[in-house]
Write a protein that holds these residues in place. Structure first.
Motif, PDB file in Angstrom:
ATOM      1  N   LEU A 174       0.850  -1.186   0.000  1.00 50.87           N
ATOM      2  CA  LEU A 174       0.000   0.000   0.000  1.00 50.87           C
ATOM      3  C   LEU A 174       0.883   1.232   0.000  1.00 50.87           C
ATOM      4  N   LEU A 175       0.369   2.330  -0.565  1.00 50.20           N
ATOM      5  CA  LEU A 175       1.112   3.577  -0.555  1.00 50.20           C
ATOM      6  C   LEU A 175       0.135   4.745  -0.596  1.00 50.20           C
ATOM      7  N   ASN A 176       0.511   5.822   0.072  1.00 48.34           N
ATOM      8  CA  ASN A 176      -0.246   7.073   0.003  1.00 48.34           C
ATOM      9  C   ASN A 176       0.688   8.214   0.354  1.00 48.34           C
ATOM     10  N   SER A 177       0.142   9.397   0.620  1.00 54.11           N
ATOM     11  CA  SER A 177       1.001  10.562   0.834  1.00 54.11           C
ATOM     12  C   SER A 177       1.874  10.421   2.082  1.00 54.11           C
ATOM     13  N   TRP A 178       1.508   9.522   2.984  1.00 53.35           N
ATOM     14  CA  TRP A 178       2.333   9.296   4.164  1.00 53.35           C
ATOM     15  C   TRP A 178       3.615   8.538   3.852  1.00 53.35           C
ATOM     16  N   THR A 179       3.486   7.518   2.999  1.00 52.00           N
ATOM     17  CA  THR A 179       4.584   6.562   2.839  1.00 52.00           C
ATOM     18  C   THR A 179       4.527   5.880   1.473  1.00 52.00           C
ATOM     19  N   PRO A 180       5.688   5.511   0.907  1.00 52.20           N
ATOM     20  CA  PRO A 180       5.694   4.806  -0.369  1.00 52.20           C
ATOM     21  C   PRO A 180       5.490   3.303  -0.224  1.00 52.20           C
ATOM     22  N   CYS A 181       5.437   2.800   1.006  1.00 53.09           N
ATOM     23  CA  CYS A 181       5.375   1.347   1.146  1.00 53.09           C
ATOM     24  C   CYS A 181       4.889   0.899   2.512  1.00 53.09           C
ATOM     25  N   VAL A 182       3.743   0.213   2.509  1.00 57.00           N
ATOM     26  CA  VAL A 182       3.304  -0.576   3.662  1.00 57.00           C
ATOM     27  C   VAL A 182       3.038  -1.977   3.138  1.00 57.00           C
ATOM     28  N   PRO A 183       3.845  -2.961   3.503  1.00 54.44           N
ATOM     29  CA  PRO A 183       3.642  -4.319   2.998  1.00 54.44           C
ATOM     30  C   PRO A 183       2.274  -4.879   3.387  1.00 54.44           C
ATOM     31  N   ILE A 184       1.636  -5.588   2.451  1.00 59.65           N
ATOM     32  CA  ILE A 184       0.395  -6.302   2.750  1.00 59.65           C
ATOM     33  C   ILE A 184       0.768  -7.750   3.034  1.00 59.65           C
ATOM     34  N   ALA A 185       0.549  -8.157   4.274  1.00 59.55           N
ATOM     35  CA  ALA A 185       0.941  -9.501   4.692  1.00 59.55           C
ATOM     36  C   ALA A 185      -0.136 -10.531   4.391  1.00 59.55           C
ATOM     37  N   ALA A 186      -1.418 -10.092   4.415  1.00 60.51           N
ATOM     38  CA  ALA A 186      -2.506 -11.043   4.204  1.00 60.51           C
ATOM     39  C   ALA A 186      -3.738 -10.311   3.707  1.00 60.51           C
ATOM     40  N   LEU A 187      -4.564 -11.035   2.954  1.00 61.21           N
ATOM     41  CA  LEU A 187      -5.837 -10.509   2.461  1.00 61.21           C
ATOM     42  C   LEU A 187      -6.914 -11.561   2.708  1.00 61.21           C
ATOM     43  N   ASP A 188      -7.929 -11.168   3.442  1.00 58.57           N
ATOM     44  CA  ASP A 188      -9.028 -12.086   3.780  1.00 58.57           C
ATOM     45  C   ASP A 188      -8.506 -13.364   4.438  1.00 58.57           C
ATOM     46  N   GLY A 189      -7.442 -13.215   5.220  1.00 60.99           N
ATOM     47  CA  GLY A 189      -6.885 -14.358   5.940  1.00 60.99           C
ATOM     48  C   GLY A 189      -5.913 -15.193   5.137  1.00 60.99           C
ATOM     49  N   ILE A 190      -5.735 -14.873   3.856  1.00 62.49           N
ATOM     50  CA  ILE A 190      -4.791 -15.609   3.007  1.00 62.49           C
ATOM     51  C   ILE A 190      -3.449 -14.899   3.036  1.00 62.49           C
ATOM     52  N   GLN A 191      -2.394 -15.614   3.360  1.00 57.00           N
ATOM     53  CA  GLN A 191      -1.068 -15.032   3.439  1.00 57.00           C
ATOM     54  C   GLN A 191      -0.565 -14.649   2.049  1.00 57.00           C
ATOM     55  N   LEU A 192       0.004 -13.453   1.948  1.00 56.98           N
ATOM     56  CA  LEU A 192       0.597 -12.995   0.691  1.00 56.98           C
ATOM     57  C   LEU A 192       2.118 -13.053   0.790  1.00 56.98           C
ATOM     58  N   ASN A 193       2.758 -13.062  -0.362  1.00 58.21           N
ATOM     59  CA  ASN A 193       4.214 -13.106  -0.386  1.00 58.21           C
ATOM     60  C   ASN A 193       4.797 -11.798   0.142  1.00 58.21           C
ATOM     61  N   LEU A 194       5.742 -11.918   1.050  1.00 60.60           N
ATOM     62  CA  LEU A 194       6.457 -10.752   1.563  1.00 60.60           C
ATOM     63  C   LEU A 194       7.804 -10.684   0.854  1.00 60.60           C
ATOM     64  N   ASN A 195       8.055  -9.549   0.214  1.00 63.25           N
ATOM     65  CA  ASN A 195       9.218  -9.418  -0.649  1.00 63.25           C
ATOM     66  C   ASN A 195       9.997  -8.168  -0.247  1.00 63.25           C
ATOM     67  N   GLN A 196      11.024  -8.353   0.536  1.00 63.49           N
ATOM     68  CA  GLN A 196      11.781  -7.212   1.064  1.00 63.49           C
ATOM     69  C   GLN A 196      12.474  -6.414  -0.048  1.00 63.49           C
ATOM     70  N   ASP A 197      12.915  -7.085  -1.099  1.00 58.91           N
ATOM     71  CA  ASP A 197      13.564  -6.366  -2.203  1.00 58.91           C
ATOM     72  C   ASP A 197      12.566  -5.414  -2.877  1.00 58.91           C
ATOM     73  N   PHE A 198      11.335  -5.856  -3.019  1.00 61.32           N
ATOM     74  CA  PHE A 198      10.289  -5.017  -3.610  1.00 61.32           C
ATOM     75  C   PHE A 198      10.019  -3.800  -2.741  1.00 61.32           C
ATOM     76  N   TYR A 199       9.913  -3.997  -1.445  1.00 65.35           N
ATOM     77  CA  TYR A 199       9.648  -2.880  -0.541  1.00 65.35           C
ATOM     78  C   TYR A 199      10.817  -1.894  -0.541  1.00 65.35           C
ATOM     79  N   THR A 200      12.034  -2.435  -0.601  1.00 64.77           N
ATOM     80  CA  THR A 200      13.214  -1.569  -0.661  1.00 64.77           C
ATOM     81  C   THR A 200      13.207  -0.741  -1.938  1.00 64.77           C
ATOM     82  N   LEU A 201      12.776  -1.351  -3.045  1.00 68.72           N
ATOM     83  CA  LEU A 201      12.704  -0.636  -4.321  1.00 68.72           C
ATOM     84  C   LEU A 201      11.734   0.534  -4.224  1.00 68.72           C
ATOM     85  N   LEU A 202      10.549   0.314  -3.661  1.00 65.53           N
ATOM     86  CA  LEU A 202       9.571   1.395  -3.543  1.00 65.53           C
ATOM     87  C   LEU A 202      10.133   2.557  -2.730  1.00 65.53           C
ATOM     88  N   ARG A 203      10.780   2.238  -1.631  1.00 66.36           N
ATOM     89  CA  ARG A 203      11.351   3.298  -0.789  1.00 66.36           C
ATOM     90  C   ARG A 203      12.496   4.009  -1.505  1.00 66.36           C
TER      91      ARG A 203
END
Length: 268
Positions: free
Chosen positions: A227-256
């Motif tokens: 997720l991203l908005n005017s506060w921050t370029p990156c908040v990782p989404i860990a899960a959606l509707d109880g389903i675990q999503l892939n956590l990718n630190q390289d991707f988050y580092t890229l956004l920042r």
């Protein structure tokens, strides 16, 4: 008094009676930005948003010089780091045809700086599409309503889905990583200023990006989602509707990193 957060309307410190008139106003648009050392990233996107929304909602032009001059006056009185909210509203209010022919007013509010949430978030999906989704307008009770419904169910925030396609968060844009580049959801959503910053910087350094239908049941196939908005370029989404999503630190580092590279406009 210098160094104090405050609210200005049309270049002057707002009076109580002016703010009272706005207490129940829901026909207006705004932009929100973060200021650090009196500088703002993506300032041109904020100005473009205000001008486009003024034309769309009020059928009137908004002068960039008016916004800049009033903003400069407001931030001179504020601390060097802060949050800025610029709201444009009609002098004739709402529930009247006259509001399309009245003068536009500019309200600028400064407050404490905000860096957004830390850590990751767990989202709950809701079938919902915001009215005038491409415009950042006020009076959107649904955003808070669905966020609180998600909280009641044990989640951190809401994700809006329409026709089984992911659109946006309550106050967030969403971006994924498919292993080769950025993936932005297609559909009616806000083209956020942080989204535009990331798009521009990714284009500048040659990072692939595309818009695609992100189906609710297929989002877990992405190698990372944030997720991203005017506060921050990156908040990782860990899960959606109880389903675990892939956590990718390289991707988050890229956004920042893309955000860090964005140019800064000085407001003083």
């Amino acid at each position: 008094m210098k160094g104090k957060y405050s609210t200005f309307i049309n270049g002057n410190v707002a009076k109580i009676e002016e703010l009272e008139n706005l207490a129940f106003a829901g026909h207006a648009h705004f932009t929100a930005m973060q200021m650090r050392e009196y500088g703002v990233k993506g300032f041109e996107f904020h100005i473009a948003r205000l001008r486009q929304a003024s034309q769309k909602i009020f059928s009137m032009g908004l002068k960039e010089t008016d916004v800049v001059e009033q903003l400069q006056a407001a931030v001179k009185e504020a601390p060097k780091d802060g949050s800025i909210l610029i709201t444009v509203f009609s002098s004739d209010g709402e529930f009247t045809q006259k509001s399309k022919d009245a003068d536009l007013n500019i309200m600028i509010k400064t407050s404490a700086a905000h860096d957004g949430p830390t850590g990751s978030m767990r989202l709950k999906s809701f079938e919902y599409q915001r009215p005038l989704a491409d415009t950042k307008h006020v009076g959107e009770i649904a955003k808070t309503h669905f966020m609180r419904e998600a909280n009641k169910a044990g989640f951190d925030d809401a994700l809006f889905v329409h026709d089984n396609r992911v659109l946006e968060g309550s106050i967030w844009n969403l971006v994924g990583w498919d292993g080769e580049g950025l993936v932005w959801p297609k559909g009616a959503k806000l083209h956020g200023t942080m989204m535009q910053i990331i798009e521009a910087m990714a284009h500048q350094i040659g990072i692939k990006q595309r818009s695609a239908d992100i189906l609710l049941g297929e989002i877990a196939q992405l190698e990372g989602v944030a997720l991203l908005n005017s506060w921050t370029p990156c908040v990782p989404i860990a899960a959606l509707d109880g389903i675990q999503l892939n956590l990718n630190q390289d991707f988050y580092t890229l956004l920042r990193r893309l955000h860090d590279k964005a140019p800064v406009t000085s407001l003083v």
